[in-house]
Scaffold this active site. Sequence first.
Site, PDB file in Angstrom:
ATOM      1  N   ILE A 161       9.176   9.806 -11.265  1.00  0.00           N
ATOM      2  CA  ILE A 161       9.410   8.963 -10.080  1.00  0.00           C
ATOM      3  C   ILE A 161       8.172   8.886  -9.177  1.00  0.00           C
ATOM      4  O   ILE A 161       7.306   9.751  -9.216  1.00  0.00           O
ATOM      5  CB  ILE A 161      10.662   9.448  -9.301  1.00  0.00           C
ATOM      6  N   TRP A 163       6.105   8.002  -5.259  1.00  0.00           N
ATOM      7  CA  TRP A 163       6.020   8.597  -3.922  1.00  0.00           C
ATOM      8  C   TRP A 163       6.516   7.699  -2.813  1.00  0.00           C
ATOM      9  O   TRP A 163       6.601   8.129  -1.673  1.00  0.00           O
ATOM     10  CB  TRP A 163       4.566   8.984  -3.642  1.00  0.00           C
ATOM     11  N   LYS A 187      10.462  14.646 -12.678  1.00  0.00           N
ATOM     12  CA  LYS A 187       9.055  14.888 -12.324  1.00  0.00           C
ATOM     13  C   LYS A 187       8.752  14.038 -11.096  1.00  0.00           C
ATOM     14  O   LYS A 187       8.468  12.846 -11.190  1.00  0.00           O
ATOM     15  CB  LYS A 187       8.156  14.482 -13.508  1.00  0.00           C
ATOM     16  N   ALA A 189       6.612  12.567  -7.879  1.00  0.00           N
ATOM     17  CA  ALA A 189       5.204  12.204  -7.749  1.00  0.00           C
ATOM     18  C   ALA A 189       4.431  13.385  -7.160  1.00  0.00           C
ATOM     19  O   ALA A 189       4.955  14.111  -6.316  1.00  0.00           O
ATOM     20  CB  ALA A 189       5.064  10.993  -6.845  1.00  0.00           C
ATOM     21  N   GLY A 220       0.786  13.439 -13.336  1.00  0.00           N
ATOM     22  CA  GLY A 220       1.251  12.543 -14.378  1.00  0.00           C
ATOM     23  C   GLY A 220       0.637  12.821 -15.733  1.00  0.00           C
ATOM     24  O   GLY A 220       1.331  12.872 -16.751  1.00  0.00           O
ATOM     25  N   GLU A 262      10.701   0.604 -14.195  1.00  0.00           N
ATOM     26  CA  GLU A 262      10.837  -0.210 -12.988  1.00  0.00           C
ATOM     27  C   GLU A 262       9.459  -0.201 -12.337  1.00  0.00           C
ATOM     28  O   GLU A 262       9.003   0.829 -11.843  1.00  0.00           O
ATOM     29  CB  GLU A 262      11.917   0.410 -12.087  1.00  0.00           C
ATOM     30  N   CYS A 296       7.840  -1.854  -4.090  1.00  0.00           N
ATOM     31  CA  CYS A 296       7.640  -2.633  -5.320  1.00  0.00           C
ATOM     32  C   CYS A 296       8.062  -4.086  -5.128  1.00  0.00           C
ATOM     33  O   CYS A 296       7.568  -4.970  -5.807  1.00  0.00           O
ATOM     34  CB  CYS A 296       8.376  -1.994  -6.474  1.00  0.00           C
ATOM     35  N   GLN A 343      -4.711   5.517  -1.786  1.00  0.00           N
ATOM     36  CA  GLN A 343      -4.079   4.251  -1.432  1.00  0.00           C
ATOM     37  C   GLN A 343      -4.839   3.571  -0.294  1.00  0.00           C
ATOM     38  O   GLN A 343      -5.023   2.357  -0.298  1.00  0.00           O
ATOM     39  CB  GLN A 343      -2.615   4.469  -1.050  1.00  0.00           C
ATOM     40  N   LYS A 346      -7.854   1.979  -1.753  1.00  0.00           N
ATOM     41  CA  LYS A 346      -7.473   0.813  -2.573  1.00  0.00           C
ATOM     42  C   LYS A 346      -7.189  -0.391  -1.672  1.00  0.00           C
ATOM     43  O   LYS A 346      -7.675  -1.495  -1.916  1.00  0.00           O
ATOM     44  CB  LYS A 346      -6.236   1.167  -3.407  1.00  0.00           C
ATOM     45  N   GLU A 393      -1.267  -6.221  -7.279  1.00  0.00           N
ATOM     46  CA  GLU A 393      -0.391  -5.485  -6.370  1.00  0.00           C
ATOM     47  C   GLU A 393      -1.267  -4.600  -5.481  1.00  0.00           C
ATOM     48  O   GLU A 393      -1.938  -3.692  -5.968  1.00  0.00           O
ATOM     49  CB  GLU A 393       0.576  -4.623  -7.180  1.00  0.00           C
ATOM     50  N   ILE A 394      -1.268  -4.860  -4.178  1.00  0.00           N
ATOM     51  CA  ILE A 394      -2.108  -4.090  -3.253  1.00  0.00           C
ATOM     52  C   ILE A 394      -1.365  -2.848  -2.770  1.00  0.00           C
ATOM     53  O   ILE A 394      -1.931  -1.793  -2.580  1.00  0.00           O
ATOM     54  CB  ILE A 394      -2.556  -4.978  -2.060  1.00  0.00           C
TER      55      ILE A 394
HETATM   56  P1  NAI Z   1       1.574   6.053 -10.953  1.00  0.00           P
HETATM   57  O1  NAI Z   1       2.254   5.029 -11.795  1.00  0.00           O
HETATM   58  O2  NAI Z   1       0.352   6.688 -11.520  1.00  0.00           O
HETATM   59  O3  NAI Z   1       2.585   7.248 -10.572  1.00  0.00           O
HETATM   60  C1  NAI Z   1       3.981   7.181 -10.619  1.00  0.00           C
HETATM   61  C2  NAI Z   1       4.533   8.420 -11.323  1.00  0.00           C
HETATM   62  O4  NAI Z   1       4.047   8.451 -12.662  1.00  0.00           O
HETATM   63  C3  NAI Z   1       4.077   9.756 -10.695  1.00  0.00           C
HETATM   64  O5  NAI Z   1       5.127  10.690 -10.794  1.00  0.00           O
HETATM   65  C4  NAI Z   1       2.929  10.159 -11.597  1.00  0.00           C
HETATM   66  O6  NAI Z   1       2.676  11.544 -11.594  1.00  0.00           O
HETATM   67  C5  NAI Z   1       3.417   9.683 -12.949  1.00  0.00           C
HETATM   68  N1  NAI Z   1       2.376   9.472 -13.950  1.00  0.00           N
HETATM   69  C6  NAI Z   1       1.098   9.052 -13.745  1.00  0.00           C
HETATM   70  N2  NAI Z   1       0.433   9.004 -14.915  1.00  0.00           N
HETATM   71  C7  NAI Z   1       1.292   9.400 -15.890  1.00  0.00           C
HETATM   72  C8  NAI Z   1       1.190   9.577 -17.301  1.00  0.00           C
HETATM   73  N3  NAI Z   1       0.048   9.341 -17.950  1.00  0.00           N
HETATM   74  N4  NAI Z   1       2.276  10.001 -17.977  1.00  0.00           N
HETATM   75  C9  NAI Z   1       3.439  10.245 -17.339  1.00  0.00           C
HETATM   76  N5  NAI Z   1       3.594  10.112 -16.011  1.00  0.00           N
HETATM   77  C10 NAI Z   1       2.536   9.683 -15.279  1.00  0.00           C
HETATM   78  O7  NAI Z   1       1.256   5.389  -9.557  1.00  0.00           O
HETATM   79  P2  NAI Z   1       0.181   5.898  -8.465  1.00  0.00           P
HETATM   80  O8  NAI Z   1      -1.103   6.235  -9.142  1.00  0.00           O
HETATM   81  O9  NAI Z   1       0.815   6.926  -7.624  1.00  0.00           O
HETATM   82  O10 NAI Z   1      -0.004   4.590  -7.589  1.00  0.00           O
HETATM   83  C11 NAI Z   1      -0.892   3.567  -8.025  1.00  0.00           C
HETATM   84  C12 NAI Z   1      -0.281   2.220  -7.813  1.00  0.00           C
HETATM   85  O11 NAI Z   1       0.928   2.112  -8.553  1.00  0.00           O
HETATM   86  C13 NAI Z   1       0.128   1.865  -6.402  1.00  0.00           C
HETATM   87  O12 NAI Z   1      -0.958   1.433  -5.643  1.00  0.00           O
HETATM   88  C14 NAI Z   1       1.127   0.790  -6.647  1.00  0.00           C
HETATM   89  O13 NAI Z   1       0.458  -0.426  -6.882  1.00  0.00           O
HETATM   90  C15 NAI Z   1       1.820   1.216  -7.927  1.00  0.00           C
HETATM   91  N6  NAI Z   1       3.098   1.898  -7.660  1.00  0.00           N
HETATM   92  C16 NAI Z   1       4.255   1.193  -7.812  1.00  0.00           C
HETATM   93  C17 NAI Z   1       5.459   1.775  -7.499  1.00  0.00           C
HETATM   94  C18 NAI Z   1       6.735   1.029  -7.621  1.00  0.00           C
HETATM   95  O14 NAI Z   1       7.682   1.322  -6.910  1.00  0.00           O
HETATM   96  N7  NAI Z   1       6.855   0.105  -8.535  1.00  0.00           N
HETATM   97  C19 NAI Z   1       5.545   3.143  -6.978  1.00  0.00           C
HETATM   98  C20 NAI Z   1       4.276   3.823  -6.912  1.00  0.00           C
HETATM   99  C21 NAI Z   1       3.113   3.200  -7.237  1.00  0.00           C
END
Ligand code: NAI
Length: 490
Positions: A161, A163, A187, A189, A220, A262, A296, A343, A346, A393-394
Amino acid sequence: MSQAVLERSTSPQVRLTKLFINNEWVDSAQGQTFETYNPATGEVIAEVAEGTAADVDRAVKAARAALEKGTYAKMDAADRGQLLFNLADLVLKNKAELAALESLNCGKTITDSLGDMQGVANSLRYYGGWADKVEGRTPPVRGSFLTYTLRQPVGVVGQIIPWNFPLAMLAWKLGPAIACGNTVVMKPAEQTPLTALRIAELAIEAGFPPGVLNVINGFGETAGNALCVHTDVDKIAFTGHVDTAKIIQKATADTLKRTSYELGGKSPNVVFADANIDEAVDGSFHAIYFHGGQCCTAGSRLFVEEKIKDEFVAKLAAKAKARRVGDPLDPNTQQGPQVSQEQLDKILGYVDLGRKQGAKLVVGGERVGGKGYFVEPTIFDGVRDDMAIAKDEIFGPVVSVLPFKSQDEVFERANRTNYGLAAAIWTKDIDKAHLYAKHVKAGTVWVNCYHVVDATTPFGGFKQSGHGRENGEAALELYTETKTVTVKLG
Ligand code: NAI
Ligand code: MG
């Protein structure tokens, strides 16, 4: 915009920092920890145990044991539902503390965090109600057979999930998983581990048997990836970045485990001149700036009919200037910090890119204060569809205003994106509204409203915004396997 005020009267206590496996608090196998931050100050709140592959393996073993033997495996469906009702009650009982902890660790305003906690309880209750209603069917097959279907749990589920809504995303995933009889390795964030740990503690109080919910804090690439490649994990449910989903899709290929995603969006929010303009301004403001744009479904592509565009942007800019940005724990604050330095960088990077590519910066664009990760509510006017700020996506408080002239034109442009999570339209013309709802490629469409999300309604994305639907009855599909049983009669 007011300056960030960083003195706060209440600071929640942080007691829980270990891993949660089999209803016990444990250090990570190799004893490592990582720092978790307060995004309003940039200061370290606590050192949290850092789970890696060995810890994930311990948690998966506990989850497997709970799934196959012991009290949970034999529990009546209605009693599983009761676990969720109990947890929902405990969330509400501890709402103030959970909300403060959420605001401390993720930076959302205390008002929004309190709203999230109500949403968490609603979601857990909704799925508590489903637990004894997940039924099979008796298809009228040809021949002398009785055929029925059983809906059985998928098994051990890894839930990864983000953050931005730490506990809401936990609830959306935990609720249907338990309703359907699965066990969970969660798991959180790496930015926001603290509230999930408190929920784990409440889960013991709610009566969750050992191994049903396990929480592994960590990164992650290590803990998250270990769940994805584990041979005894049956499914991964993920919310986060589209690029991470692509990595997970590859990482889970060898075990062909079930996956649901998602992901992000670049949601088109379309305002026609025949709309109630003041309501559309308020709604479009909320669409982009809710939780500092870290949403999102953020309405980040704001299409405004040309003849009202200048008036509309002026009203939006006035609201942006008046927004109170500051201490998330102050009840008067309307926008807290972004979650992290990453963030912040970014978002400011995209503001620069917007300027360089020729968009007109109407308001905002700067960091607020020198401490913490605050960003001014920002509006770019005169944005073209091919600019980076209109395409990517910003995930911050930055909106792109895109003028349009005709319905056909804007309907076509709305779909010109790889994403398809949400969309909105503001108009008094019901034909236009329903035509748009039918035409737009998005999992959720709002007419004269925005960000209305409910536990009862399917939520997810078209195109690269995801696979599967969470919330509503739809989520039960993600957490059950259907088994067909055929009995020869006579
Ligand atoms: P992320 O997609 O890297 O992180 C989300 C979750 O995935 C965290 O729990 C992270 O530890 C896990 N994760 C990361 N890499 C992984 C891997 N290789 N294998 C398994 N799990 C993994 O997102 P991040 O880096 O925190 O944020 C970057 C961008 O992602 C944001 O700027 C935003 O654009 C987008 N984002 C979109 C979300 C949504 O609700 N759709 C939520 C969070 C971020
Ligand atoms: Mg990442």
